[in-house]
Write a protein that holds these residues in place. Structure first.
Motif, mmCIF file in Angstrom:
data_model
loop_
_atom_site.group_PDB
_atom_site.id
_atom_site.type_symbol
_atom_site.label_atom_id
_atom_site.label_comp_id
_atom_site.label_asym_id
_atom_site.label_seq_id
_atom_site.Cartn_x
_atom_site.Cartn_y
_atom_site.Cartn_z
ATOM 1 N N VAL A 42 8.294 -5.909 11.423
ATOM 2 C CA VAL A 42 9.681 -5.543 11.182
ATOM 3 C C VAL A 42 10.141 -6.262 9.913
ATOM 4 O O VAL A 42 9.995 -7.481 9.799
ATOM 5 C CB VAL A 42 10.566 -5.948 12.377
ATOM 6 N N PRO A 43 10.697 -5.531 8.940
ATOM 7 C CA PRO A 43 11.169 -6.173 7.709
ATOM 8 C C PRO A 43 12.308 -7.163 7.984
ATOM 9 O O PRO A 43 13.062 -7.008 8.952
ATOM 10 C CB PRO A 43 11.687 -5.010 6.863
ATOM 11 N N PHE A 44 12.440 -8.154 7.107
ATOM 12 C CA PHE A 44 13.456 -9.190 7.278
ATOM 13 C C PHE A 44 14.866 -8.624 7.335
ATOM 14 O O PHE A 44 15.725 -9.189 8.004
ATOM 15 C CB PHE A 44 13.380 -10.231 6.149
ATOM 16 N N GLN A 45 15.140 -7.514 6.618
ATOM 17 C CA GLN A 45 16.501 -6.998 6.584
ATOM 18 C C GLN A 45 16.909 -6.305 7.886
ATOM 19 O O GLN A 45 18.070 -6.002 8.078
ATOM 20 C CB GLN A 45 16.731 -6.065 5.386
ATOM 21 N N LEU A 46 15.953 -6.088 8.797
ATOM 22 C CA LEU A 46 16.259 -5.469 10.086
ATOM 23 C C LEU A 46 16.276 -6.519 11.187
ATOM 24 O O LEU A 46 15.487 -7.460 11.162
ATOM 25 C CB LEU A 46 15.215 -4.402 10.433
ATOM 26 N N ASP A 51 0.829 -1.215 0.000
ATOM 27 C CA ASP A 51 0.000 0.000 0.000
ATOM 28 C C ASP A 51 0.858 1.259 0.000
ATOM 29 O O ASP A 51 0.517 2.257 -0.633
ATOM 30 C CB ASP A 51 -0.909 0.051 1.236
ATOM 31 N N ALA A 52 1.962 1.218 0.743
ATOM 32 C CA ALA A 52 2.816 2.401 0.903
ATOM 33 C C ALA A 52 3.882 2.517 -0.177
ATOM 34 O O ALA A 52 4.651 3.478 -0.180
ATOM 35 C CB ALA A 52 3.490 2.359 2.270
ATOM 36 N N GLY A 53 3.931 1.550 -1.091
ATOM 37 C CA GLY A 53 4.944 1.589 -2.142
ATOM 38 C C GLY A 53 6.345 1.385 -1.587
ATOM 39 O O GLY A 53 7.308 1.944 -2.099
ATOM 40 N N ALA A 54 6.462 0.572 -0.537
ATOM 41 C CA ALA A 54 7.746 0.396 0.142
ATOM 42 C C ALA A 54 8.161 -1.076 0.198
ATOM 43 O O ALA A 54 8.775 -1.515 1.166
ATOM 44 C CB ALA A 54 7.661 0.973 1.550
ATOM 45 N N VAL A 55 7.852 -1.833 -0.850
ATOM 46 C CA VAL A 55 8.179 -3.260 -0.867
ATOM 47 C C VAL A 55 9.657 -3.438 -1.201
ATOM 48 O O VAL A 55 10.116 -2.995 -2.242
ATOM 49 C CB VAL A 55 7.312 -4.019 -1.890
ATOM 50 N N ARG A 56 10.380 -4.069 -0.300
ATOM 51 C CA ARG A 56 11.783 -4.410 -0.549
ATOM 52 C C ARG A 56 11.941 -5.897 -0.794
ATOM 53 O O ARG A 56 12.894 -6.331 -1.409
ATOM 54 C CB ARG A 56 12.652 -3.998 0.635
ATOM 55 N N ASP A 57 11.020 -6.671 -0.245
ATOM 56 C CA ASP A 57 11.031 -8.128 -0.371
ATOM 57 C C ASP A 57 9.590 -8.524 -0.688
ATOM 58 O O ASP A 57 8.697 -8.272 0.119
ATOM 59 C CB ASP A 57 11.512 -8.740 0.946
ATOM 60 N N GLU A 58 9.358 -9.110 -1.843
ATOM 61 C CA GLU A 58 7.993 -9.450 -2.278
ATOM 62 C C GLU A 58 7.237 -10.294 -1.256
ATOM 63 O O GLU A 58 6.018 -10.182 -1.141
ATOM 64 C CB GLU A 58 8.013 -10.163 -3.629
ATOM 65 N N SER A 59 7.946 -11.116 -0.489
ATOM 66 C CA SER A 59 7.266 -11.944 0.503
ATOM 67 C C SER A 59 6.690 -11.116 1.650
ATOM 68 O O SER A 59 5.878 -11.621 2.422
ATOM 69 C CB SER A 59 8.218 -13.013 1.057
ATOM 70 N N GLU A 60 7.099 -9.857 1.751
ATOM 71 C CA GLU A 60 6.603 -8.977 2.815
ATOM 72 C C GLU A 60 5.591 -7.945 2.328
ATOM 73 O O GLU A 60 5.130 -7.116 3.101
ATOM 74 C CB GLU A 60 7.771 -8.241 3.474
ATOM 75 N N ALA A 61 5.226 -8.009 1.068
ATOM 76 C CA ALA A 61 4.355 -6.987 0.476
ATOM 77 C C ALA A 61 3.050 -6.795 1.234
ATOM 78 O O ALA A 61 2.567 -5.667 1.381
ATOM 79 C CB ALA A 61 4.062 -7.319 -0.989
#
Length: 140
Positions: free
Chosen positions: A68-72, A37-47
């Motif tokens: 919390v995103p996977f990269q953090l 929704d926010a246009g902030a997808v870094r990893d498709e599995s977290e969209a």
């Protein structure tokens, strides 16, 4: 000027379920904005995970949450919450930021974001992570 503090809970994939549960207990309305929704997808599995969510009730109950995103790094025992300070006046929020920032580690500088006129995150000298922002109307 009005300033409020709100507990901001951090999850790894359970934010939507937790928000729905808290809404079922306390009532109020639930808002959940996904990374997509926010246009902030870094990893498709977290969209479809929650980037920002809240339950707010007329009775005064208010809790915020996100996944919390996977990269953090995330450990439920180490960073299960933030303290969120939201105001409607950029000057006052900036002043609060300036005071809190002394001796802190800046996680994200206080600056405009897609979802808020000002948004920033820091960890203070006591190890508490604060999120400060200027409220923006939600047009979901």
């Amino acid at each position: 000027m009005s300033v409020t503090t709100t507990t901001h809970l951090n999850f790894r994939g359970d934010a939507r379920e937790a928000l729905d549960f808290y809404q079922s207990v306390f009532g109020g309305r639930t808002v959940a904005v996904t990374y997509k929704d926010a246009g902030a997808v870094r990893d498709e599995s977290e969209a479809d995970r929650v980037m920002w969510g809240e339950v707010a009730g007329d009775n005064g109950f208010h809790v915020m949450a996100y996944d919390v995103p996977f990269q953090l790094p995330w450990d439920q025992g180490e960073n299960p919450f933030f303290v969120s300070v939201r105001g409607d006046d950029a000057e006052e929020v900036s002043a609060l930021w300036g005071s809190l920032a002394e001796g802190s580690v800046i996680v994200r500088p206080l600056e405009p974001a897609q979802w808020a006129p000002l948004y920033g995150m820091l960890t203070d000298r006591f190890g508490i992570t604060w999120v400060l922002d200027v409220a923006a109307p939600y047009n979901g």
